[in-house]
Design a protein around this motif. Structure first.
Motif, PDB file in Angstrom:
ATOM      1  N   SER A 163       0.817  -1.220   0.000  1.00  0.00           N
ATOM      2  CA  SER A 163       0.000   0.000   0.000  1.00  0.00           C
ATOM      3  C   SER A 163       0.844   1.260   0.000  1.00  0.00           C
ATOM      4  CB  SER A 163      -0.916   0.013   1.228  1.00  0.00           C
ATOM      5  OG  SER A 163      -0.152   0.312   2.379  1.00  0.00           O
ATOM      6  N   LEU A 164       2.157   1.121   0.051  1.00  0.00           N
ATOM      7  CA  LEU A 164       3.030   2.283   0.245  1.00  0.00           C
ATOM      8  C   LEU A 164       2.872   3.311  -0.884  1.00  0.00           C
ATOM      9  CD1 LEU A 164       5.287   3.183   2.243  1.00  0.00           C
ATOM     10  CD2 LEU A 164       6.904   2.414   0.514  1.00  0.00           C
ATOM     11  N   GLY A 165       2.540   4.523  -0.489  1.00  0.00           N
ATOM     12  CA  GLY A 165       2.493   5.620  -1.449  1.00  0.00           C
ATOM     13  C   GLY A 165       1.337   5.568  -2.422  1.00  0.00           C
ATOM     14  N   LEU A 166       0.296   4.792  -2.116  1.00  0.00           N
ATOM     15  CA  LEU A 166      -0.813   4.675  -3.072  1.00  0.00           C
ATOM     16  C   LEU A 166      -2.067   5.348  -2.522  1.00  0.00           C
ATOM     17  CD1 LEU A 166      -0.391   0.979  -4.230  1.00  0.00           C
ATOM     18  CD2 LEU A 166       0.618   3.053  -5.180  1.00  0.00           C
ATOM     19  N   ALA A 167      -2.925   5.772  -3.451  1.00  0.00           N
ATOM     20  CA  ALA A 167      -4.186   6.404  -3.072  1.00  0.00           C
ATOM     21  C   ALA A 167      -5.095   5.379  -2.396  1.00  0.00           C
ATOM     22  CB  ALA A 167      -4.867   6.962  -4.312  1.00  0.00           C
ATOM     23  N   PRO A 168      -5.921   5.806  -1.422  1.00  0.00           N
ATOM     24  CA  PRO A 168      -6.771   4.878  -0.666  1.00  0.00           C
ATOM     25  C   PRO A 168      -7.614   3.964  -1.564  1.00  0.00           C
ATOM     26  CG  PRO A 168      -6.877   7.050   0.295  1.00  0.00           C
ATOM     27  CD  PRO A 168      -6.033   7.177  -0.926  1.00  0.00           C
ATOM     28  N   LEU A 169      -8.096   4.523  -2.657  1.00  0.00           N
ATOM     29  CA  LEU A 169      -8.938   3.725  -3.545  1.00  0.00           C
ATOM     30  C   LEU A 169      -8.143   2.570  -4.167  1.00  0.00           C
ATOM     31  CD1 LEU A 169     -11.906   4.065  -4.518  1.00  0.00           C
ATOM     32  CD2 LEU A 169     -10.943   4.915  -6.658  1.00  0.00           C
ATOM     33  N   VAL A 170      -6.917   2.878  -4.560  1.00  0.00           N
ATOM     34  CA  VAL A 170      -6.055   1.863  -5.173  1.00  0.00           C
ATOM     35  C   VAL A 170      -5.685   0.814  -4.129  1.00  0.00           C
ATOM     36  CG1 VAL A 170      -3.920   1.482  -6.440  1.00  0.00           C
ATOM     37  CG2 VAL A 170      -5.178   3.604  -6.740  1.00  0.00           C
ATOM     38  N   VAL A 171      -5.421   1.286  -2.896  1.00  0.00           N
ATOM     39  CA  VAL A 171      -5.076   0.359  -1.818  1.00  0.00           C
ATOM     40  C   VAL A 171      -6.212  -0.641  -1.626  1.00  0.00           C
ATOM     41  CG1 VAL A 171      -4.615   0.139   0.638  1.00  0.00           C
ATOM     42  CG2 VAL A 171      -3.571   1.989  -0.656  1.00  0.00           C
ATOM     43  N   ARG A 172      -7.432  -0.130  -1.590  1.00  0.00           N
ATOM     44  CA  ARG A 172      -8.584  -1.023  -1.395  1.00  0.00           C
ATOM     45  C   ARG A 172      -8.654  -2.041  -2.527  1.00  0.00           C
ATOM     46  NH1 ARG A 172     -13.277   2.307  -0.140  1.00  0.00           N
ATOM     47  NH2 ARG A 172     -11.856   2.813   1.548  1.00  0.00           N
TER      48      ARG A 172
END
Lengths: 238, 441
Positions: A163-172
């Motif tokens: 999840s490092l450095g990614l937008a919350p939507l992408v993390v999900r």
């Protein structure tokens, strides 16, 4: 059955003791997460499992076999795939070539089917297959790193901070895919994360690492409910 | 801050003479410091020892020339507002991509041209000889390209394998009388085993350290050849190295008993050019073999692993690649092609000595690979034609030839630091290729 067992492992960088006797078990088909602050030794543990750096003391066993002193490529050939810290994709090679590199240790007759499966899990990679990997966005690069690791048909998938450095939507999106890989393929996943909330939500079990030692362990839901975990890793927004 | 933006406005409205004078003055100062001893003093032979002759007028001319040149250059730059380097890079990348796009046709055209050269200039031995030389360097460039361009291992001692190939052929042919066509693969195998021998202890080193060790290895081989007199005849070299035959047909005017000569068999007039042309086609075939091999192996797992290793060794390890073995194959295969080229060199020259295998050769081959654009096959051809053909062309300029060589290198490094054609095409495409790959940044 125990897929991975880490027993009393110590790792040094020169004189600095990064891991001070770590014990961890990952069962077959489980998602296990390791959370902790920056510099706690989470990435070091993942790298030690892969033999680089090798553990100074203790034992690491994969599917019952002692892999502590093996060189990295031998460990990987036994069925451990790693999506390393910082993704480490090959930027000047195309997406497809990156995936092909992931399949180095896999039998070539599976390549077509595995590729199709990777594209089903991450459709964006199919659209970008001929593009140079260095031109992908951060989220796409992370997906590529995971897909590349899966191409080796591993029995255990190690992920370092996807999840490092990614937008919350992408993390999900990425975490949903991980859940799907675990549910559909029965893939065993060991996940190192700073994003404690998402990681504990996803994982069956979790460990908390502080200064190179495991301080807490339990089911994902239990850890999420513990006040000391909430105070250290969750309160103040996630 | 203010002053610099003020300068910028001044540039727009015309010439900034003061800045130009200042820069020209500084350049002239540097020129004075350099030319003071280099141009200004000259040792002369006198009776009873060395004398020094002073040439202050020559120094003055040099300094004035530098001053004027720099002054005009600065003014021209102010006026021309040259392309930003990023724009220039983008433009050249487009050219590179275009060349790559047309390389199928370009390759075919170059191939046709290469086949036609000895037919067109069949009576001009000089042209065929120079072309043979250029092709030898193209082959060496392609061989080194595997090591440096694909696997990313900086090898400064490549000429050692060239020497091993040349001496292998020469010694086997002279002592056992085996034919060129049997010795050629043997020389390749021997050179490859030297590659493994060197690579095994050395390939754990990286970058600068690897470069230094390979440089040393190249010198060791040369010095052994120079000093092992009983085996290699040292500085005297080996002469009388047999020439290759065309399916058993010799290229001699009056062959030995029981041997048929080429011109007798085909019932044509004897000409010494036949052999020159034959040698040309041998090196053309060898070079094409190298190229074909490289293009094929790039698509195989081991070739892709070389490129991946160049990009990220740690990632390669974590994908189950054994870095040592992978590097070793690159080293050995690169050495093998140098061995082939070396035995060709020996059979063409008929005479070899350690002189031919000094560090300068390694440097020229490396320059061809780097200036051509690391990993680019067409780039190697262009660079070899420009560097080797160019220096041959300027042979009449004698002394100034090396100057031209140097200026050429500097120019390429300034305008094209990643090499003439540093554009990489993916080796694997599924279905129809999209145009996205053109977005080289």
């Amino acid at each position: 059955m125990t897929m991975l067992s880490v027993a009393g492992v110590h790792t040094f960088y020169g004189n600095i003791e990064a891991l001070r006797g770590v014990d961890i078990e990952v069962g077959e088909g489980e998602i296990v997460t390791l959370i902790g602050a920056n510099g706690a030794g989470k990435s070091t543990l993942l790298m030690t499992i892969c033999g680089n750096p090798a553990a100074a003391r203790g034992q690491i066993a994969f599917a019952g076999e002692n892999i502590t002193a093996m060189p990295t490529f031998e460990i990987v050939r036994r069925g451990i795939a790693q999506s390393p810290e910082g993704r480490r994709i090959f930027p000047r090679m195309s997406v497809l070539e990156n995936l092909q590199m992931g399949a180095t240790t896999a039998p070539p007759e599976h390549f077509g089917a595995d590729l199709e499966q990777a594209f089903t899990l991450f459709p964006i990679l199919k659209a970008r297959k001929d593009q140079r990997a260095g031109t992908l966005s951060g989220g796409e690069q992370q997906m590529l790193a995971i897909a590349r690791a899966l191409m080796s048909r591993p029995r255990l998938l190690l992920l370092d901070e996807p999840s490092l450095g990614l937008a919350p939507l992408v993390v999900r999106q990425i975490f949903d895919t991980l859940k799907r890989i675990n549910a559909e393929q029965g893939m065993t996943i060991f996940l190192v994360e700073q994003n404690a909330y998402h990681a504990l939500k996803l994982a069956h079990r979790g460990y908390v690492m502080v200064n190179g030692r495991i301080t807490l362990s339990g089911s994902g839901a239990d850890l999420l409910a513990m006040p000391e975990v909430r105070a250290a890793y969750l309160e103040g927004g996630h | 801050m203010r002053t610099s933006s003020g300068n910028a406005i001044g540039v727009n409205s015309g010439f900034d003479f003061l800045a130009a004078l200042k820069e020209a003055g500084m350049a002239a100062g540097v020129a004075l410091a350099l030319s003071f001893t280099i141009i200004g003093m000259r040792t002369t032979g006198q009776q009873g020892g060395l004398g020094v002759e002073f040439r202050w007028n020559a120094v003055a001319i040099a300094v004035v020339l530098v001053f004027i040149g720099r002054f005009l250059l600065v003014l021209w730059r102010q006026r021309a507002k040259p392309l930003a380097s990023a724009d220039r890079d983008r433009m050249m990348d487009r050219v590179g991509a275009m060349v790559q796009h047309w390389s199928k046709y370009l390759g075919a055209a170059l191939f046709a041209g290469a086949v036609a050269i000895p037919l067109i200039w069949s009576d001009n031995r000089y042209v065929v000889d120079v072309s043979t030389l250029v092709l030898t360097y193209i082959m060496l460039g392609w061989g080194l390209n595997i090591v440096v361009g694909l696997a990313g291992l900086l090898d400064l001692g490549y000429v050692a394998f060239y020497a091993v190939g040349a001496y292998s052929y020469a010694l086997i042919a002279l002592h056992f009388g085996w034919s060129f066509w049997i010795c050629l693969p043997l020389a390749g195998i021997l050179a490859a085993s030297f590659g493994v021998l060197l690579g095994f202890p050395v390939l754990r080193l990286r970058g600068d350290y690897l470069a230094i060790v390979t440089l040393g290895f190249g010198e060791i081989i040369r010095i052994i050849l120079l000093n092992w007199y009983s085996f290699t005849k040292g500085p005297d070299g080996l002469s009388g190295i047999p020439r290759p035959s065309f399916f058993g047909l010799e290229f001699t005017r009056s062959p030995d008993d029981g041997v048929t000569a080429f011109h007798e068999f085909f019932n044509i007039e004897y000409s010494s050019v036949h052999r020159v042309i034959f040698l040309y086609y041998i090196i053309l075939a060898l070079a094409l073999l190298t190229n074909f091999f490289t293009l094929r192996i790039r698509k195989l797992p081991v070739g892709r692993a070389w490129e991946a290793l160049r990009e990220d060794e740690i990632a390669c390890r974590s994908l189950g690649i054994n870095p040592t073995n992978t590097k070793l194959t690159a080293f050995a295969i690169g050495a093998m092609f140098a061995g082939f080229a070396g035995s060709f060199f020996a059979t063409r020259q008929g005479f070899i000595s350690p002189e031919s295998f000094n560090f300068g050769e390694s440097a020229v081959i490396l320059a061809i690979v780097v200036l051509g654009g690391m990993g680019s096959q067409v780039g190697v051809v262009l660079a070899a034609v420009v560097l080797i053909g160019g220096t041959e062309l300027f042979r009449e300029l004698a002394l100034y030839r090396m100057l031209a060589f140097g200026i050429l290198m500097v120019a390429i490094m300034v305008w094209r630091p990643r090499g003439l054609l540093a554009h990489r095409e993916p080796t694997l495409l599924l279905g129809s290729a999209t145009e996205r790959t053109g977005g080289d940044r």
